[in-house]
Write a protein that holds these residues in place. Structure first.
Motif, PDB file in Angstrom:
ATOM      1  N   HIS A  55       0.824  -1.223   0.000  1.00  0.00           N
ATOM      2  CA  HIS A  55       0.000   0.000   0.000  1.00  0.00           C
ATOM      3  C   HIS A  55       0.851   1.264   0.000  1.00  0.00           C
ATOM      4  O   HIS A  55       0.341   2.353  -0.166  1.00  0.00           O
ATOM      5  CB  HIS A  55      -1.011   0.009   1.149  1.00  0.00           C
ATOM      6  CG  HIS A  55      -0.417  -0.147   2.506  1.00  0.00           C
ATOM      7  ND1 HIS A  55       0.258  -1.276   2.898  1.00  0.00           N
ATOM      8  CD2 HIS A  55      -0.418   0.674   3.579  1.00  0.00           C
ATOM      9  CE1 HIS A  55       0.650  -1.135   4.147  1.00  0.00           C
ATOM     10  NE2 HIS A  55       0.254   0.049   4.581  1.00  0.00           N
ATOM     11  N   LEU A 191      -5.911   3.378  -1.496  1.00  0.00           N
ATOM     12  CA  LEU A 191      -7.075   2.496  -1.367  1.00  0.00           C
ATOM     13  C   LEU A 191      -6.615   1.076  -1.660  1.00  0.00           C
ATOM     14  O   LEU A 191      -5.949   0.836  -2.669  1.00  0.00           O
ATOM     15  CB  LEU A 191      -8.175   2.882  -2.373  1.00  0.00           C
ATOM     16  CG  LEU A 191      -9.374   1.931  -2.351  1.00  0.00           C
ATOM     17  CD1 LEU A 191     -10.250   2.165  -1.119  1.00  0.00           C
ATOM     18  CD2 LEU A 191     -10.219   2.059  -3.622  1.00  0.00           C
ATOM     19  N   ALA A 193      -8.061  -2.781  -2.286  1.00  0.00           N
ATOM     20  CA  ALA A 193      -9.325  -3.458  -2.590  1.00  0.00           C
ATOM     21  C   ALA A 193      -9.074  -4.912  -2.951  1.00  0.00           C
ATOM     22  O   ALA A 193      -8.200  -5.223  -3.760  1.00  0.00           O
ATOM     23  CB  ALA A 193     -10.032  -2.745  -3.743  1.00  0.00           C
ATOM     24  N   THR A 231      -6.437  -8.232  -6.642  1.00  0.00           N
ATOM     25  CA  THR A 231      -6.452  -7.052  -5.769  1.00  0.00           C
ATOM     26  C   THR A 231      -6.127  -5.795  -6.586  1.00  0.00           C
ATOM     27  O   THR A 231      -5.476  -5.881  -7.629  1.00  0.00           O
ATOM     28  CB  THR A 231      -5.372  -7.171  -4.668  1.00  0.00           C
ATOM     29  OG1 THR A 231      -4.128  -7.463  -5.289  1.00  0.00           O
ATOM     30  CG2 THR A 231      -5.689  -8.232  -3.646  1.00  0.00           C
ATOM     31  N   ALA A 253     -12.404   5.413   1.918  1.00  0.00           N
ATOM     32  CA  ALA A 253     -12.523   4.107   1.242  1.00  0.00           C
ATOM     33  C   ALA A 253     -13.793   4.077   0.387  1.00  0.00           C
ATOM     34  O   ALA A 253     -13.770   3.605  -0.762  1.00  0.00           O
ATOM     35  CB  ALA A 253     -12.531   2.983   2.272  1.00  0.00           C
ATOM     36  N   SER A 257     -13.690   3.993  -3.703  1.00  0.00           N
ATOM     37  CA  SER A 257     -14.254   2.798  -4.360  1.00  0.00           C
ATOM     38  C   SER A 257     -15.199   3.223  -5.472  1.00  0.00           C
ATOM     39  O   SER A 257     -15.193   2.641  -6.565  1.00  0.00           O
ATOM     40  CB  SER A 257     -15.024   1.935  -3.368  1.00  0.00           C
ATOM     41  OG  SER A 257     -14.169   1.533  -2.349  1.00  0.00           O
ATOM     42  N   ILE A 269     -15.997  -5.764  -5.768  1.00  0.00           N
ATOM     43  CA  ILE A 269     -15.104  -5.552  -4.617  1.00  0.00           C
ATOM     44  C   ILE A 269     -15.673  -6.271  -3.400  1.00  0.00           C
ATOM     45  O   ILE A 269     -16.823  -6.084  -3.045  1.00  0.00           O
ATOM     46  CB  ILE A 269     -14.965  -4.044  -4.300  1.00  0.00           C
ATOM     47  CG1 ILE A 269     -14.281  -3.319  -5.466  1.00  0.00           C
ATOM     48  CG2 ILE A 269     -14.168  -3.833  -3.015  1.00  0.00           C
ATOM     49  CD1 ILE A 269     -14.092  -1.826  -5.257  1.00  0.00           C
ATOM     50  N   GLN A 271     -13.811  -6.341  -0.307  1.00  0.00           N
ATOM     51  CA  GLN A 271     -13.290  -5.715   0.921  1.00  0.00           C
ATOM     52  C   GLN A 271     -12.429  -4.516   0.532  1.00  0.00           C
ATOM     53  O   GLN A 271     -11.671  -4.602  -0.457  1.00  0.00           O
ATOM     54  CB  GLN A 271     -12.378  -6.733   1.610  1.00  0.00           C
ATOM     55  CG  GLN A 271     -12.472  -6.764   3.115  1.00  0.00           C
ATOM     56  CD  GLN A 271     -11.492  -7.796   3.674  1.00  0.00           C
ATOM     57  OE1 GLN A 271     -11.320  -8.881   3.102  1.00  0.00           O
ATOM     58  NE2 GLN A 271     -10.847  -7.464   4.764  1.00  0.00           N
ATOM     59  N   THR A 272     -12.538  -3.423   1.272  1.00  0.00           N
ATOM     60  CA  THR A 272     -11.653  -2.273   1.008  1.00  0.00           C
ATOM     61  C   THR A 272     -11.092  -1.719   2.327  1.00  0.00           C
ATOM     62  O   THR A 272     -11.666  -1.937   3.390  1.00  0.00           O
ATOM     63  CB  THR A 272     -12.379  -1.092   0.320  1.00  0.00           C
ATOM     64  OG1 THR A 272     -13.463  -0.699   1.147  1.00  0.00           O
ATOM     65  CG2 THR A 272     -12.837  -1.409  -1.073  1.00  0.00           C
ATOM     66  N   GLN A 273      -9.997  -1.004   2.197  1.00  0.00           N
ATOM     67  CA  GLN A 273      -9.422  -0.250   3.321  1.00  0.00           C
ATOM     68  C   GLN A 273      -8.757   0.967   2.728  1.00  0.00           C
ATOM     69  O   GLN A 273      -8.288   0.909   1.587  1.00  0.00           O
ATOM     70  CB  GLN A 273      -8.315  -1.059   3.999  1.00  0.00           C
ATOM     71  CG  GLN A 273      -8.743  -1.889   5.177  1.00  0.00           C
ATOM     72  CD  GLN A 273      -7.574  -2.653   5.778  1.00  0.00           C
ATOM     73  OE1 GLN A 273      -6.422  -2.240   5.647  1.00  0.00           O
ATOM     74  NE2 GLN A 273      -7.882  -3.755   6.420  1.00  0.00           N
TER      75      GLN A 273
END
Ligand SMILES: Cc1cc2nc3c(=O)[nH]c(=O)nc-3n(C[C@H](O)[C@H](O)[C@H](O)COP(=O)(O)OP(=O)(O)OC[C@H]3O[C@@H](n4cnc5c(N)ncnc54)[C@H](O)[C@@H]3O)c2cc1C
Length: 324
Positions: A55, A191, A193, A231, A253, A257, A269, A271-273
């Motif tokens: 990231h 982001l 994902a 990802t 996030a 997205s 998607i 899961q996101t952070q």
């Protein structure tokens, strides 16, 4: 108080690790401290379900022989791979391919493999945020947030310039403090994902020019080898970052997205952070590969000195080790 070491290094980023590794190999005693859970600072990989996502830094290049030697060892032992030789550019809604250039390297297990390699055999205390540093007749004494004290004869700071000046305000000359203040880094949101299905595209990553939201989008799993869960990682452009710097990670996030889907089409998607980097990339550099004050036995290294990027950070620590 821990035993007084020859070198006390604050920050286990690539620059601090490169420095510590060389001084220890030369026979010095070295203690490294870092506030993070692991080593590597911005060369960071996060586990995300069954996936791993870089990231922070995405890839690295090698032009200098000292760094190339580390890369060659990693290629031989399999923890570094050549990822691509060119990354296409997105401009005005069109993807432009580019001719092949120098290799862009990545790590199949995540870019944190690089700092982990450099950290082997070093004495590193993590989860230790240094809050103040004083100088007395035994040398420099760093006091951590958890109350621990660490002492060293020579102090090396591998932290961004703003934090450096806060920590070492009373240790630097006013001239050096002013000079260090000219080096600045800009922030960035990332982001992360996890996708249910991969995108039907052939690019590994895009560099975006003049996009209002994104500067970079990568299909991060293309660094990992066959079978890795699909990802995406996306980095924000400076204007968007400035407008949303203090937003919550949840709000960022969600916003990123939907911006990603607007750009790439519908995305599955799961899961996101979002992750905020307050000091992501150098904007103005110090203009020299490291800082060193012989009289005070005080040094500083990092990408903000001269080189920017992973190789620049490594070389900053490597060259400072040669000067001490
Ligand atoms: C989003 C993003 C994308 C990037 N993409 C690329 C790329 O594709 N290619 C590339 O080459 N480079 C890239 N970079 C830049 C690259 O990550 C950096 O140049 C390099 O990792 C910097 O290393 P460093 O040692 O100078 O500093 P850092 O990695 O910032 O290390 C500083 C360390 O100091 C620690 N620290 C700070 N304050 C304290 C304290 N008070 N007490 C204890 N420890 C402390 C931190 O925890 C950190 O570990 C990117 C960076 C970001 C953020």
């Amino acid at each position: 108080m821990n035993e007084v070491t020859d070198f006390l290094v604050i920050g286990a980023g690539l620059a601090g690790l490169a420095f510590a590794r060389e001084m220890q190999a030369a026979g010095a005693s070295v203690q490294v401290l870092d506030k993070g859970r692991g080593v590597g600072g911005r060369a960071a990989t996060r586990r995300f379900g069954a996936a791993r996502i870089d990231h922070g830094a995405q890839f690295f290049t090698a032009r200098d022989a000292a760094f190339q030697a580390v890369v060659d060892g990693g290629l031989r032992d399999g923890w570094i791979c050549e990822w691509y030789r060119s990354i296409p550019e997105w401009r005005e809604g069109v993807i432009h391919s580019r001719p092949d250039g120098h290799p862009r390297y990545a790590c199949p297990e995540g870019i944190s493999a690089l700092p982990k390699f450099l950290a082997q055999g070093l004495t590193i205390t993590t989860e230790t945020e240094v809050q103040s540093i004083s100088w007395d007749d035994i040398g420099y004494v760093a006091t951590a947030k958890n109350g621990q004290h660490f002492a060293g004869t020579t102090l090396i700071l591998n932290v961004p310039p703003v934090q450096l000046r806060t920590l070492a305000e009373l240790l630097l000359t006013p001239e050096d403090s002013e000079r260090i203040a000219t080096a600045t880094l800009e922030p960035c949101w990332a982001l992360l994902a996890l996708l249910e299905t991969d995108l039907a595209v052939d690019w590994p990553a895009l560099e975006l020019t003049d996009h209002p939201v994104f500067s970079w989008i990568a299909r991060d799993h293309t660094k990992r080898g066959l079978g890795a869960p699909p990802t995406l990682v996306a980095h924000t452009a400076p204007g968007w970052t400035a407008a949303h710097l203090e937003d919550s990670t949840e709000a960022v996030a969600a916003a990123l997205s939907s911006e990603l889907a607007a750009l790439l089409g519908p995305l599955a998607i799961s899961q996101t952070q979002a992750h905020r980097w307050r000091y992501a990339k150098p904007v103005t550099a110090l203009g020299q590969p490291f800082f060193w004050d012989t009289a005070r036995q005080l040094g500083a290294c990092g990408d903000w000195c001269a080189g920017g990027r992973i190789e620049g950070a490594f070389l900053s620590g490597h060259l400072l080790a040669g000067a001490c």
